[in-house]
Design a protein around this motif. Structure first.
Motif, mmCIF file in Angstrom:
data_model
loop_
_atom_site.group_PDB
_atom_site.id
_atom_site.type_symbol
_atom_site.label_atom_id
_atom_site.label_comp_id
_atom_site.label_asym_id
_atom_site.label_seq_id
_atom_site.Cartn_x
_atom_site.Cartn_y
_atom_site.Cartn_z
ATOM 1 N N UNK A 49 22.224 58.206 -59.839
ATOM 2 C CA UNK A 49 21.662 57.559 -61.021
ATOM 3 C C UNK A 49 20.445 58.336 -61.524
ATOM 4 N N UNK A 50 19.609 58.802 -60.598
ATOM 5 C CA UNK A 50 18.438 59.591 -60.998
ATOM 6 C C UNK A 50 18.863 60.877 -61.711
ATOM 7 N N UNK A 51 19.875 61.550 -61.171
ATOM 8 C CA UNK A 51 20.364 62.780 -61.796
ATOM 9 C C UNK A 51 20.936 62.506 -63.187
ATOM 10 N N UNK A 52 21.671 61.409 -63.304
ATOM 11 C CA UNK A 52 22.243 61.041 -64.609
ATOM 12 C C UNK A 52 21.130 60.753 -65.608
ATOM 13 N N UNK A 53 20.108 60.029 -65.160
ATOM 14 C CA UNK A 53 18.972 59.740 -66.044
ATOM 15 C C UNK A 53 18.303 61.028 -66.516
ATOM 16 N N UNK A 54 18.130 61.974 -65.613
ATOM 17 C CA UNK A 54 17.518 63.253 -65.979
ATOM 18 C C UNK A 54 18.386 64.009 -66.984
ATOM 19 N N UNK A 55 19.689 64.029 -66.737
ATOM 20 C CA UNK A 55 20.600 64.708 -67.658
ATOM 21 C C UNK A 55 20.609 64.044 -69.032
ATOM 22 N N UNK A 56 20.596 62.721 -69.045
ATOM 23 C CA UNK A 56 20.582 62.000 -70.318
ATOM 24 C C UNK A 56 19.286 62.281 -71.079
ATOM 25 N N UNK A 57 18.162 62.298 -70.386
ATOM 26 C CA UNK A 57 16.880 62.568 -71.042
ATOM 27 C C UNK A 57 16.876 63.982 -71.618
ATOM 28 N N UNK A 58 17.398 64.928 -70.852
ATOM 29 C CA UNK A 58 17.445 66.307 -71.338
ATOM 30 C C UNK A 58 18.370 66.425 -72.551
ATOM 31 N N UNK A 59 19.510 65.750 -72.503
ATOM 32 C CA UNK A 59 20.443 65.792 -73.625
ATOM 33 C C UNK A 59 19.819 65.178 -74.877
ATOM 34 N N UNK A 61 16.597 65.044 -75.587
ATOM 35 C CA UNK A 61 15.582 65.976 -76.078
ATOM 36 C C UNK A 61 16.231 67.120 -76.855
ATOM 37 N N UNK A 62 17.310 67.648 -76.305
ATOM 38 C CA UNK A 62 18.008 68.745 -76.982
ATOM 39 C C UNK A 62 18.583 68.279 -78.315
ATOM 40 N N UNK A 63 19.112 67.059 -78.347
ATOM 41 C CA UNK A 63 19.678 66.525 -79.584
ATOM 42 C C UNK A 63 18.588 66.353 -80.633
ATOM 43 N N UNK A 64 17.430 65.833 -80.223
ATOM 44 C CA UNK A 64 16.316 65.698 -81.166
ATOM 45 C C UNK A 64 15.870 67.064 -81.676
ATOM 46 N N UNK A 65 15.862 68.052 -80.790
ATOM 47 C CA UNK A 65 15.494 69.404 -81.201
ATOM 48 C C UNK A 65 16.489 69.963 -82.197
ATOM 49 N N UNK A 66 17.773 69.727 -81.971
ATOM 50 C CA UNK A 66 18.795 70.207 -82.908
ATOM 51 C C UNK A 66 18.695 69.472 -84.235
ATOM 52 N N UNK A 67 18.467 68.162 -84.170
ATOM 53 C CA UNK A 67 18.330 67.388 -85.407
ATOM 54 C C UNK A 67 17.133 67.881 -86.216
ATOM 55 N N UNK A 68 16.019 68.128 -85.545
ATOM 56 C CA UNK A 68 14.832 68.626 -86.236
ATOM 57 C C UNK A 68 15.062 69.999 -86.828
ATOM 58 N N UNK A 69 15.770 70.833 -86.122
ATOM 59 C CA UNK A 69 16.068 72.184 -86.602
ATOM 60 C C UNK A 69 16.987 72.124 -87.823
ATOM 61 N N UNK A 70 17.968 71.238 -87.793
ATOM 62 C CA UNK A 70 18.882 71.103 -88.930
ATOM 63 C C UNK A 70 18.143 70.584 -90.158
ATOM 64 N N UNK A 71 17.228 69.649 -89.956
ATOM 65 C CA UNK A 71 16.465 69.121 -91.091
ATOM 66 C C UNK A 71 15.573 70.203 -91.679
#
Length: 84
Positions: A49-59, A61-71
């Motif tokens: 569960x801890x690993x999944x939480x870390x992966x979800x948080x990283x995903x 963050x990356x999605x927000x970074x991509x969204x910001x870059x696209x905007x």
């Protein structure tokens, strides 16, 4: 007649009681082993569960970074014209 069938029945009752006690001891041993197994599985599950939480948080963050870059690449928003 003290050595008759009634004494045989008493011996059988004693054997049954010993057998039941042995079964009870084995049941408690099995229960303890099951509890240890459950505890180990819970620890492994918590780790997953801890690993999944870390992966979800990283995903996220990356999605927000991509969204910001696209905007940023698409220019002004809200119908404002691009400046040349």
């Amino acid at each position: 007649m003290s050595g008759g069938p009634s004494s045989g029945a008493t011996e059988k009752e004693v054997d049954t009681a010993s057998f039941s006690e042995g079964d009870l001891v084995q049941a408690f041993k099995d229960l303890a082993r099951g509890e240890r197994t459950a505890s180990a599985l819970e620890q492994q599950l918590s780790g997953l569960e801890d690993k999944i939480d870390q992966l979800m948080a990283r995903a996220e963050e990356e999605q927000r970074g991509l969204d910001g870059k696209q905007q940023t690449e698409s220019g002004p928003q809200n119908g404002e014209p691009k400046t040349k």
